[in-house]
Enzyme design. Structure first.
Site, PDB file in Angstrom:
ATOM      1  N   SER A   1     -44.410   8.153  -1.280  1.00 30.33           N
ATOM      2  CA  SER A   1     -43.782   7.014  -0.596  1.00 30.33           C
ATOM      3  C   SER A   1     -44.417   5.704  -1.034  1.00 30.33           C
ATOM      4  O   SER A   1     -43.998   4.632  -0.601  1.00 30.33           O
ATOM      5  CB  SER A   1     -43.909   7.177   0.920  1.00 30.33           C
ATOM      6  OG  SER A   1     -45.267   7.360   1.287  1.00 30.33           O
TER       7      SER A   1
ATOM      8  N   ASN B   1     -51.222  10.603  10.353  1.00 32.25           N
ATOM      9  CA  ASN B   1     -50.149  10.532  11.349  1.00 32.25           C
ATOM     10  C   ASN B   1     -50.350   9.367  12.320  1.00 32.25           C
ATOM     11  O   ASN B   1     -49.409   8.644  12.630  1.00 32.25           O
ATOM     12  CB  ASN B   1     -50.042  11.849  12.120  1.00 32.25           C
ATOM     13  CG  ASN B   1     -49.732  13.013  11.202  1.00 32.25           C
ATOM     14  OD1 ASN B   1     -49.408  12.810  10.029  1.00 32.25           O
ATOM     15  ND2 ASN B   1     -49.847  14.233  11.712  1.00 32.25           N
TER      16      ASN B   1
ATOM     17  N   THR C   1      -7.160 -16.773  20.939  1.00 33.19           N
ATOM     18  CA  THR C   1      -7.261 -15.377  21.387  1.00 33.19           C
ATOM     19  C   THR C   1      -6.261 -14.632  20.512  1.00 33.19           C
ATOM     20  O   THR C   1      -5.215 -15.201  20.168  1.00 33.19           O
ATOM     21  CB  THR C   1      -6.904 -15.210  22.887  1.00 33.19           C
ATOM     22  OG1 THR C   1      -5.546 -15.583  23.078  1.00 33.19           O
ATOM     23  CG2 THR C   1      -7.795 -16.062  23.787  1.00 33.19           C
ATOM     24  N   HIS C   2      -6.588 -13.430  20.139  1.00 37.62           N
ATOM     25  CA  HIS C   2      -5.757 -12.634  19.204  1.00 37.62           C
ATOM     26  C   HIS C   2      -5.554 -13.388  17.891  1.00 37.62           C
ATOM     27  O   HIS C   2      -4.564 -13.168  17.203  1.00 37.62           O
ATOM     28  CB  HIS C   2      -4.384 -12.316  19.809  1.00 37.62           C
ATOM     29  CG  HIS C   2      -4.440 -11.776  21.206  1.00 37.62           C
ATOM     30  ND1 HIS C   2      -4.467 -10.431  21.494  1.00 37.62           N
ATOM     31  CD2 HIS C   2      -4.517 -12.415  22.406  1.00 37.62           C
ATOM     32  CE1 HIS C   2      -4.528 -10.260  22.811  1.00 37.62           C
ATOM     33  NE2 HIS C   2      -4.576 -11.451  23.385  1.00 37.62           N
TER      34      HIS C   2
ATOM     35  N   SER D   1     -15.055 -18.969  -9.128  1.00 33.73           N
ATOM     36  CA  SER D   1     -14.491 -17.737  -9.658  1.00 33.73           C
ATOM     37  C   SER D   1     -14.637 -17.750 -11.170  1.00 33.73           C
ATOM     38  O   SER D   1     -14.548 -18.808 -11.793  1.00 33.73           O
ATOM     39  CB  SER D   1     -13.015 -17.647  -9.274  1.00 33.73           C
ATOM     40  OG  SER D   1     -12.321 -16.820 -10.187  1.00 33.73           O
TER      41      SER D   1
ATOM     42  N   LYS E   1     -10.912 -22.142  -7.696  1.00 31.14           N
ATOM     43  CA  LYS E   1     -11.499 -21.468  -6.533  1.00 31.14           C
ATOM     44  C   LYS E   1     -12.862 -22.016  -6.129  1.00 31.14           C
ATOM     45  O   LYS E   1     -13.686 -22.354  -6.957  1.00 31.14           O
ATOM     46  CB  LYS E   1     -11.675 -19.964  -6.809  1.00 31.14           C
ATOM     47  CG  LYS E   1     -10.402 -19.191  -6.963  1.00 31.14           C
ATOM     48  CD  LYS E   1      -9.595 -19.024  -5.671  1.00 31.14           C
ATOM     49  CE  LYS E   1     -10.299 -18.180  -4.652  1.00 31.14           C
ATOM     50  NZ  LYS E   1     -10.360 -16.764  -5.071  1.00 31.14           N
TER      51      LYS E   1
ATOM     52  N   ASN F   1     -15.420 -20.389  -3.369  1.00 29.01           N
ATOM     53  CA  ASN F   1     -15.479 -19.235  -2.473  1.00 29.01           C
ATOM     54  C   ASN F   1     -16.647 -19.295  -1.490  1.00 29.01           C
ATOM     55  O   ASN F   1     -17.744 -19.725  -1.853  1.00 29.01           O
ATOM     56  CB  ASN F   1     -15.587 -17.947  -3.306  1.00 29.01           C
ATOM     57  CG  ASN F   1     -14.374 -17.727  -4.177  1.00 29.01           C
ATOM     58  OD1 ASN F   1     -13.263 -18.112  -3.807  1.00 29.01           O
ATOM     59  ND2 ASN F   1     -14.584 -17.133  -5.342  1.00 29.01           N
TER      60      ASN F   1
ATOM     61  N   GLU G   1     -19.460 -14.575   3.327  1.00 26.45           N
ATOM     62  CA  GLU G   1     -18.946 -13.220   3.097  1.00 26.45           C
ATOM     63  C   GLU G   1     -20.088 -12.214   3.011  1.00 26.45           C
ATOM     64  O   GLU G   1     -20.005 -11.101   3.529  1.00 26.45           O
ATOM     65  CB  GLU G   1     -18.133 -13.180   1.807  1.00 26.45           C
ATOM     66  CG  GLU G   1     -16.814 -13.927   1.910  1.00 26.45           C
ATOM     67  CD  GLU G   1     -16.144 -14.034   0.548  1.00 26.45           C
ATOM     68  OE1 GLU G   1     -15.323 -13.182   0.227  1.00 26.45           O
ATOM     69  OE2 GLU G   1     -16.474 -14.966  -0.204  1.00 26.45           O
TER      70      GLU G   1
ATOM     71  N   TYR H   1     -45.622  15.054  14.509  1.00 25.15           N
ATOM     72  CA  TYR H   1     -45.219  14.449  13.234  1.00 25.15           C
ATOM     73  C   TYR H   1     -44.470  15.456  12.359  1.00 25.15           C
ATOM     74  O   TYR H   1     -44.815  16.630  12.301  1.00 25.15           O
ATOM     75  CB  TYR H   1     -46.455  13.929  12.475  1.00 25.15           C
ATOM     76  CG  TYR H   1     -46.077  13.333  11.132  1.00 25.15           C
ATOM     77  CD1 TYR H   1     -45.610  12.031  11.044  1.00 25.15           C
ATOM     78  CD2 TYR H   1     -46.145  14.092   9.956  1.00 25.15           C
ATOM     79  CE1 TYR H   1     -45.227  11.489   9.825  1.00 25.15           C
ATOM     80  CE2 TYR H   1     -45.762  13.562   8.731  1.00 25.15           C
ATOM     81  CZ  TYR H   1     -45.304  12.263   8.670  1.00 25.15           C
ATOM     82  OH  TYR H   1     -44.919  11.732   7.468  1.00 25.15           O
TER      83      TYR H   1
ATOM     84  N   GLN I   1     -41.192  10.028   7.188  1.00 27.46           N
ATOM     85  CA  GLN I   1     -41.469   9.095   6.095  1.00 27.46           C
ATOM     86  C   GLN I   1     -40.186   8.334   5.716  1.00 27.46           C
ATOM     87  O   GLN I   1     -40.247   7.253   5.141  1.00 27.46           O
ATOM     88  CB  GLN I   1     -42.003   9.884   4.892  1.00 27.46           C
ATOM     89  CG  GLN I   1     -42.350   9.032   3.694  1.00 27.46           C
ATOM     90  CD  GLN I   1     -43.183   9.800   2.683  1.00 27.46           C
ATOM     91  OE1 GLN I   1     -44.372  10.049   2.918  1.00 27.46           O
ATOM     92  NE2 GLN I   1     -42.584  10.208   1.584  1.00 27.46           N
TER      93      GLN I   1
ATOM     94  N   LYS J   1     -39.128   4.378   6.691  1.00 26.04           N
ATOM     95  CA  LYS J   1     -39.594   3.104   6.138  1.00 26.04           C
ATOM     96  C   LYS J   1     -38.540   2.312   5.393  1.00 26.04           C
ATOM     97  O   LYS J   1     -38.425   1.099   5.575  1.00 26.04           O
ATOM     98  CB  LYS J   1     -40.812   3.336   5.250  1.00 26.04           C
ATOM     99  CG  LYS J   1     -42.023   3.480   6.121  1.00 26.04           C
ATOM    100  CD  LYS J   1     -43.222   3.959   5.395  1.00 26.04           C
ATOM    101  CE  LYS J   1     -44.067   4.743   6.356  1.00 26.04           C
ATOM    102  NZ  LYS J   1     -43.395   5.969   6.883  1.00 26.04           N
TER     103      LYS J   1
HETATM  104  N1  ARG Z   1     -46.511   8.733   4.065  1.00 22.63           N
HETATM  105  C1  ARG Z   1     -46.457   9.397   5.333  1.00 22.63           C
HETATM  106  C2  ARG Z   1     -45.333   8.806   6.180  1.00 22.63           C
HETATM  107  O1  ARG Z   1     -44.929   7.749   5.886  1.00 22.63           O
HETATM  108  C3  ARG Z   1     -47.736   9.214   6.055  1.00 22.63           C
HETATM  109  C4  ARG Z   1     -48.041  10.295   7.033  1.00 22.63           C
HETATM  110  C5  ARG Z   1     -48.247  11.584   6.342  1.00 22.63           C
HETATM  111  N2  ARG Z   1     -48.789  12.580   7.204  1.00 22.63           N
HETATM  112  C6  ARG Z   1     -48.868  13.839   6.826  1.00 22.63           C
HETATM  113  N3  ARG Z   1     -49.401  14.638   7.652  1.00 22.63           N
HETATM  114  N4  ARG Z   1     -48.466  14.263   5.639  1.00 22.63           N
HETATM  115  O2  ARG Z   1     -44.860   9.386   7.116  1.00 22.63           O
END
Ligand code: ARG
Length: 462
Positions: free
Chosen positions: A24, A111, A156-157, A278, A284, A286, A291, A318, A323, A326
């Site tokens: 990650s 964790n 309205t509408h 455009s 144009k 825009n 948007e 956990y 993960q 994120k």
């Molecule tokens: N990279 C992990 C996450 O974002 C961190 C926690 C990992 N914990 C584990 N017991 N493998 O969730």
């Protein structure tokens, strides 16, 4: 490749595909400052509990600050084999200060570490987002102030309904964004809990002073259940929900800007600096920014569904699925901030075409309700008054007239209750002025509300 920090019970190296799949660090690397801050607080708790000496505490914290600097300067670069930001920081610390680096993880798990980092990070971002929402509210209030007496059709509408002050229309968005601020603050208040000490799930056995860690990092409280502390991601769900509602408001405003700036409406003109051309049609101009504000709402909603789906049915505590919290979180933060940065200057530089708005009021029978109200004011039941006014509108449409040009003889032909003062009663300005009820569009009301709004804004973002 170096052995993993957790490789003790393993006899085989991780498959390269698993390294890639499991990692990650490419996205959670952005948590590094918060990871370092959390580790320094953890080291302080370890020192207070006597797990490390004060000299060791000093060496660990110096080392952590060095790692932070190396990452900030680009001297230290993350690679997939480092797995995540927590492992990367700890591994580099150990390279810098030797085996002492290995003491830092005493009484802690990734964790509770990740639960802390995500909270710390989101808290910081929430303050920034709330400040940006404040900037948007301020621009909306200023644009409203410049257009208190600009009369436009209210719809309205998407059919012309009754005339309103443009200031009133814009202040509707102020109220929406004010509630959004409230939701973000609620989220901030609820998530303000320090999870370290939860360990992997059952609680750390090292007698850590959790209150100390919470104080050092500015948390209001400590979490009360170690299993909840490491498995709760409601704060992310709650933030993305609040962000989704905020984006819904952005999207409605965007839609109005797209409509208003079209040639069909011609109510506003966005400045060249906030419009695009455009590649094929030279004429144009825009409203791409508006948007995109509307379009980016979709990805924030998507992020909300993603995190809700990841969390559903996960057994305590956990699970690695988490993960996946994120990227939706980071993408929501980035998206919301980019929108909140570009919208205020776009609004501030927009030109308002008052004449077009006023002309749309004259052409659309927006005063038909006022004709009915006139009769109702003379004792006619409103339902009957509504029918009579409807007949007058039909007569006008048939004869290519508006209510404003009807002669008194024509009015009287529909009801003997009409007197000469009907002319003034159906004037667009009168229609607006009569709506003095609290929360209504009368110019005096809008001015009054704006005074309160300006005072609210002066008090600051929260
Ligand atoms: N990279 C992990 C996450 O974002 C961190 C926690 C990992 N914990 C584990 N017991 N493998 O969730």
């Amino acid at each position: 490749m170096k052995a993993k920090l957790w490789s003790g019970r393993f006899t085989e190296a991780t498959h390269g595909l698993v390294d890639e799949f499991n990692a990650s660090v490419s996205f959670d690397g952005r948590l590094y400052r918060h990871d370092v801050a959390g580790s320094i607080a953890h080291a302080a708790m370890l020192a207070k509990a006597g797990v490390i000496t004060s000299a060791e505490y000093a060496r660990i914290t110096d080392g952590l600050r060095k790692v932070e600097k190396e990452i900030a300067s680009g001297a230290f670069v993350f690679t997939a084999g480092m797995e995540d930001v927590h492992m990367a920081v700890e591994a580099r610390l150990t390279e810098l200060i030797g085996p002492l680096g290995g003491k830092l993880h005493t009484g802690r798990s990734r964790n509770d570490q990740v639960a802390l980092d995500a909270r710390l990070y989101l808290k910081d971002e929430l303050y920034e987002i709330i400040t940006l929402v404040h900037g948007l509210k301020k621009t909306i209030a200023e644009t409203a102030a410049a257009n208190i007496e600009t009369i436009m059709p209210g719809y309205t509408h998407l059919q012309r309904a009754q005339p309103v002050s443009m200031g009133h229309h814009l202040l509707a968005y102020y109220e929406m964004f004010k509630r959004d601020t409230g939701r973000l603050l609620d989220c901030l208040e609820r998530m303000d809990e320090f999870p370290l000490g939860a360990g992997a799930l059952a609680g750390s056995p090292y007698g850590l002073d959790r209150g100390l860690g919470a104080r050092l990092l500015g948390f209001a409280r400590v979490t009360e259940n170690s299993m909840d502390a490491v498995s709760d991601r409601d704060f992310i769900v709650e933030f993305i929900s609040a962000a989704s509602i905020l984006m819904m408001h952005v999207s409605r405003l965007s839609e109005e800007l797209v409509l208003w700036s079209s040639q069909e409406f011609g109510f506003v003109e966005l400045s060249d600096a906030f419009s695009t051309g455009s590649s094929i049609m030279p004429q144009k101009k825009n409203p791409d920014v508006a948007e995109l504000g509307r379009g980016k709402t979709g990805r924030v909603y998507g992020n909300l569904i993603a995190i809700l789906t990841v969390m559903k049915a996960l057994p305590l505590a956990y699970n690695k699925d988490m993960q996946e919290d994120k990227e939706p979180l980071f993408d929501t933060i980035d998206t919301v901030k980019s929108v909140l940065r570009v919208f205020p200057p776009m609004l501030a530089s927009m030109k308002v075409n008052r004449a077009a708005m006023r002309a749309a009021c004259d052409a659309g029978f927006l005063n038909a309700t006022d004709a009915a109200d006139y009769l109702a004011g003379k004792g006619m039941p409103f339902r009957e008054a509504h029918r009579v006014a409807g007949e007058i509108v039909a007569y006008c449409i048939k004869n290519g007239k508006t209510l404003a040009v009807l002669g008194i003889g024509e009015w009287k032909g529909f009801s003997g209750l009409f007197k000469a003062d009907i002319k003034n009663a159906v004037a667009i300005e009168t229609s607006v002025a009569k709506r003095r009820i609290r929360g209504g569009t009368a110019i005096a009301n809008v001015k009054k509300r704006l005074r309160t709004v300006m005072t609210e804004l002066k008090k600051g973002a929260c």
